[in-house]
Write a protein that holds these residues in place. Structure first.
Motif, PDB file in Angstrom:
ATOM      1  N   VAL A  23       0.838  -1.203   0.000  1.00 57.99           N
ATOM      2  CA  VAL A  23       0.000   0.000   0.000  1.00 57.99           C
ATOM      3  C   VAL A  23       0.876   1.259   0.000  1.00 57.99           C
ATOM      4  CG1 VAL A  23      -1.634   1.341   1.387  1.00 57.99           C
ATOM      5  CG2 VAL A  23      -2.023  -1.094   1.018  1.00 57.99           C
ATOM      6  N   VAL A  24       1.938   1.257   0.808  1.00 57.04           N
ATOM      7  CA  VAL A  24       2.841   2.410   0.840  1.00 57.04           C
ATOM      8  C   VAL A  24       3.536   2.573  -0.510  1.00 57.04           C
ATOM      9  CG1 VAL A  24       5.004   3.282   1.861  1.00 57.04           C
ATOM     10  CG2 VAL A  24       3.179   2.413   3.323  1.00 57.04           C
ATOM     11  N   ALA A  25       3.971   1.462  -1.109  1.00 63.04           N
ATOM     12  CA  ALA A  25       4.630   1.537  -2.412  1.00 63.04           C
ATOM     13  C   ALA A  25       3.675   2.064  -3.483  1.00 63.04           C
ATOM     14  CB  ALA A  25       5.171   0.172  -2.795  1.00 63.04           C
ATOM     15  N   ALA A  26       2.406   1.651  -3.430  1.00 69.80           N
ATOM     16  CA  ALA A  26       1.427   2.134  -4.408  1.00 69.80           C
ATOM     17  C   ALA A  26       1.088   3.604  -4.159  1.00 69.80           C
ATOM     18  CB  ALA A  26       0.165   1.281  -4.342  1.00 69.80           C
ATOM     19  N   ALA A  27       0.999   4.000  -2.911  1.00 71.65           N
ATOM     20  CA  ALA A  27       0.630   5.381  -2.592  1.00 71.65           C
ATOM     21  C   ALA A  27       1.746   6.365  -2.924  1.00 71.65           C
ATOM     22  CB  ALA A  27       0.256   5.496  -1.123  1.00 71.65           C
ATOM     23  N   THR A  28       2.986   5.929  -2.807  1.00 74.41           N
ATOM     24  CA  THR A  28       4.111   6.829  -3.097  1.00 74.41           C
ATOM     25  C   THR A  28       4.585   6.726  -4.545  1.00 74.41           C
ATOM     26  OG1 THR A  28       5.672   5.151  -2.338  1.00 74.41           O
ATOM     27  CG2 THR A  28       4.948   6.807  -0.729  1.00 74.41           C
ATOM     28  N   GLN A  29       3.831   6.013  -5.358  1.00 74.35           N
ATOM     29  CA  GLN A  29       4.112   5.859  -6.789  1.00 74.35           C
ATOM     30  C   GLN A  29       5.436   5.138  -7.067  1.00 74.35           C
ATOM     31  OE1 GLN A  29       1.916   6.666  -9.263  1.00 74.35           O
ATOM     32  NE2 GLN A  29       0.477   7.215  -7.660  1.00 74.35           N
ATOM     33  N   VAL A  30       5.940   4.355  -6.073  1.00 75.12           N
ATOM     34  CA  VAL A  30       7.103   3.515  -6.339  1.00 75.12           C
ATOM     35  C   VAL A  30       6.700   2.441  -7.345  1.00 75.12           C
ATOM     36  CG1 VAL A  30       8.711   1.871  -5.291  1.00 75.12           C
ATOM     37  CG2 VAL A  30       8.151   3.979  -4.100  1.00 75.12           C
ATOM     38  N   LEU A  31       5.505   1.882  -7.160  1.00 71.40           N
ATOM     39  CA  LEU A  31       4.918   0.973  -8.144  1.00 71.40           C
ATOM     40  C   LEU A  31       3.982   1.786  -9.027  1.00 71.40           C
ATOM     41  CD1 LEU A  31       3.896  -2.142  -5.997  1.00 71.40           C
ATOM     42  CD2 LEU A  31       5.725  -2.029  -7.664  1.00 71.40           C
ATOM     43  N   PRO A  32       4.171   1.739 -10.315  1.00 67.95           N
ATOM     44  CA  PRO A  32       3.246   2.470 -11.186  1.00 67.95           C
ATOM     45  C   PRO A  32       1.838   1.892 -11.067  1.00 67.95           C
ATOM     46  CG  PRO A  32       5.217   1.794 -12.387  1.00 67.95           C
ATOM     47  CD  PRO A  32       5.277   1.150 -11.046  1.00 67.95           C
ATOM     48  N   GLU A  33       0.852   2.771 -11.225  1.00 68.45           N
ATOM     49  CA  GLU A  33      -0.542   2.379 -11.029  1.00 68.45           C
ATOM     50  C   GLU A  33      -0.966   1.276 -11.980  1.00 68.45           C
ATOM     51  OE1 GLU A  33      -5.015   4.315 -10.993  1.00 68.45           O
ATOM     52  OE2 GLU A  33      -3.272   5.632 -11.117  1.00 68.45           O
ATOM     53  N   ASN A  34      -0.534   1.322 -13.215  1.00 69.77           N
ATOM     54  CA  ASN A  34      -0.968   0.301 -14.161  1.00 69.77           C
ATOM     55  C   ASN A  34      -0.420  -1.078 -13.799  1.00 69.77           C
ATOM     56  OD1 ASN A  34       1.692   0.784 -14.831  1.00 69.77           O
ATOM     57  ND2 ASN A  34       1.332   1.009 -17.029  1.00 69.77           N
ATOM     58  N   VAL A  35       0.750  -1.169 -13.114  1.00 71.65           N
ATOM     59  CA  VAL A  35       1.317  -2.459 -12.718  1.00 71.65           C
ATOM     60  C   VAL A  35       0.525  -3.071 -11.573  1.00 71.65           C
ATOM     61  CG1 VAL A  35       3.355  -3.587 -11.748  1.00 71.65           C
ATOM     62  CG2 VAL A  35       3.623  -1.850 -13.521  1.00 71.65           C
ATOM     63  N   TRP A  36       0.338  -2.317 -10.490  1.00 68.32           N
ATOM     64  CA  TRP A  36      -0.347  -2.920  -9.340  1.00 68.32           C
ATOM     65  C   TRP A  36      -1.829  -3.081  -9.579  1.00 68.32           C
ATOM     66  CZ3 TRP A  36      -4.116  -0.305  -6.729  1.00 68.32           C
ATOM     67  CH2 TRP A  36      -4.111   1.091  -6.759  1.00 68.32           C
ATOM     68  N   LEU A  37      -2.438  -2.235 -10.438  1.00 66.34           N
ATOM     69  CA  LEU A  37      -3.856  -2.371 -10.733  1.00 66.34           C
ATOM     70  C   LEU A  37      -4.128  -3.626 -11.564  1.00 66.34           C
ATOM     71  CD1 LEU A  37      -6.416  -0.922 -10.058  1.00 66.34           C
ATOM     72  CD2 LEU A  37      -6.198   0.419 -12.143  1.00 66.34           C
ATOM     73  N   LYS A  38      -3.222  -3.934 -12.508  1.00 65.21           N
ATOM     74  CA  LYS A  38      -3.361  -5.171 -13.281  1.00 65.21           C
ATOM     75  C   LYS A  38      -3.256  -6.391 -12.360  1.00 65.21           C
ATOM     76  CE  LYS A  38      -1.652  -3.578 -17.730  1.00 65.21           C
ATOM     77  NZ  LYS A  38      -0.555  -3.629 -18.697  1.00 65.21           N
ATOM     78  N   GLN A  39      -2.333  -6.333 -11.398  1.00 66.51           N
ATOM     79  CA  GLN A  39      -2.176  -7.456 -10.459  1.00 66.51           C
ATOM     80  C   GLN A  39      -3.414  -7.623  -9.585  1.00 66.51           C
ATOM     81  OE1 GLN A  39       0.318  -9.633 -10.511  1.00 66.51           O
ATOM     82  NE2 GLN A  39       1.185  -8.495 -12.238  1.00 66.51           N
ATOM     83  N   VAL A  40      -3.991  -6.530  -9.128  1.00 67.53           N
ATOM     84  CA  VAL A  40      -5.207  -6.593  -8.314  1.00 67.53           C
ATOM     85  C   VAL A  40      -6.349  -7.190  -9.125  1.00 67.53           C
ATOM     86  CG1 VAL A  40      -6.976  -5.199  -7.150  1.00 67.53           C
ATOM     87  CG2 VAL A  40      -4.558  -4.753  -6.734  1.00 67.53           C
TER      88      VAL A  40
END
Length: 191
Positions: A23-40
């Motif tokens: 969650v912290v990595a997604a919120a701080t944009q360390v993980l790009p949104e399109n990467v973690w959203l596809k995984q979800v």
């Protein structure tokens, strides 16, 4: 806390740390949104995700119930002190270990007793009253008359407790757990 609850708490804590890190990595944009959203989108409809979520829910529920579980207070205590006399100027207490040690020594002085293990129980009643009882586990020799040994020991202990501490009507439960030919154990005093 039991070892099972500790293990479950470890699993739950590690899972919580992993989820918080994602969650912290997604919120701080360390993980790009399109990467973690596809995984979800990939993991949510899978039956394994539902199974893992159900297991984590049950573990969390068990740990939550363990937090609020109350263990009943024991009626008897074998540690601490026993009030012998109480008055307006104070009270006199005797350590239960001192009474246990006295009973142990007196039991070993009775002819025929090879070994003795003594357990003292102090039961707390309402209004500060308490009652004391004693369980004695004896090893006696083959030559000993068990009923005579028990009667002698009970009489000596009760008279000594009444004379020195003012404790009357202390029930003494004697159990002969072994009949032996061995010599009595000599307990050495440490000075």
């Amino acid at each position: 806390m039991s070892i099972i609850n500790r293990f479950l708490l470890l699993i739950l804590s590690l899972t919580g740390l992993a989820v918080a890190g994602v969650v912290v990595a997604a919120a701080t944009q360390v993980l790009p949104e399109n990467v973690w959203l596809k995984q979800v989108h990939y993991f949510l409809p899978r039956p394994e995700t539902l199974g893992v979520a159900a297991v984590m829910f049950l573990i969390s529920l068990k740990l939550l119930l363990a937090v609020f579980k109350r263990t009943p207070k024991e009626k008897y205590s074998s540690k601490g002190e026993y009030v012998i006399d109480a008055g307006p100027k104070g009270e006199v207490r005797v350590a239960l270990e001192a009474i246990r040690s006295l009973a142990d020594r007196m039991a070993r002085e009775v002819h025929g007793v090879r070994d003795a293990r003594v357990k003292i129980k102090a039961k707390n009643k309402a209004e500060g009253e308490a009652s004391l009882s004693m369980d004695m586990d004896l090893t006696v020799g083959r030559e000993a008359d068990v009923s005579q040994v028990a009667a002698t020991l009970t009489e000596r202990l009760q008279s000594h407790l009444a004379r020195t501490m003012g404790l009357t009507d202390v029930p003494i439960n004697v159990v002969v757990s072994e009949v032996s030919d061995l010599q009595p154990e000599k307990k050495h005093r440490v000075v």
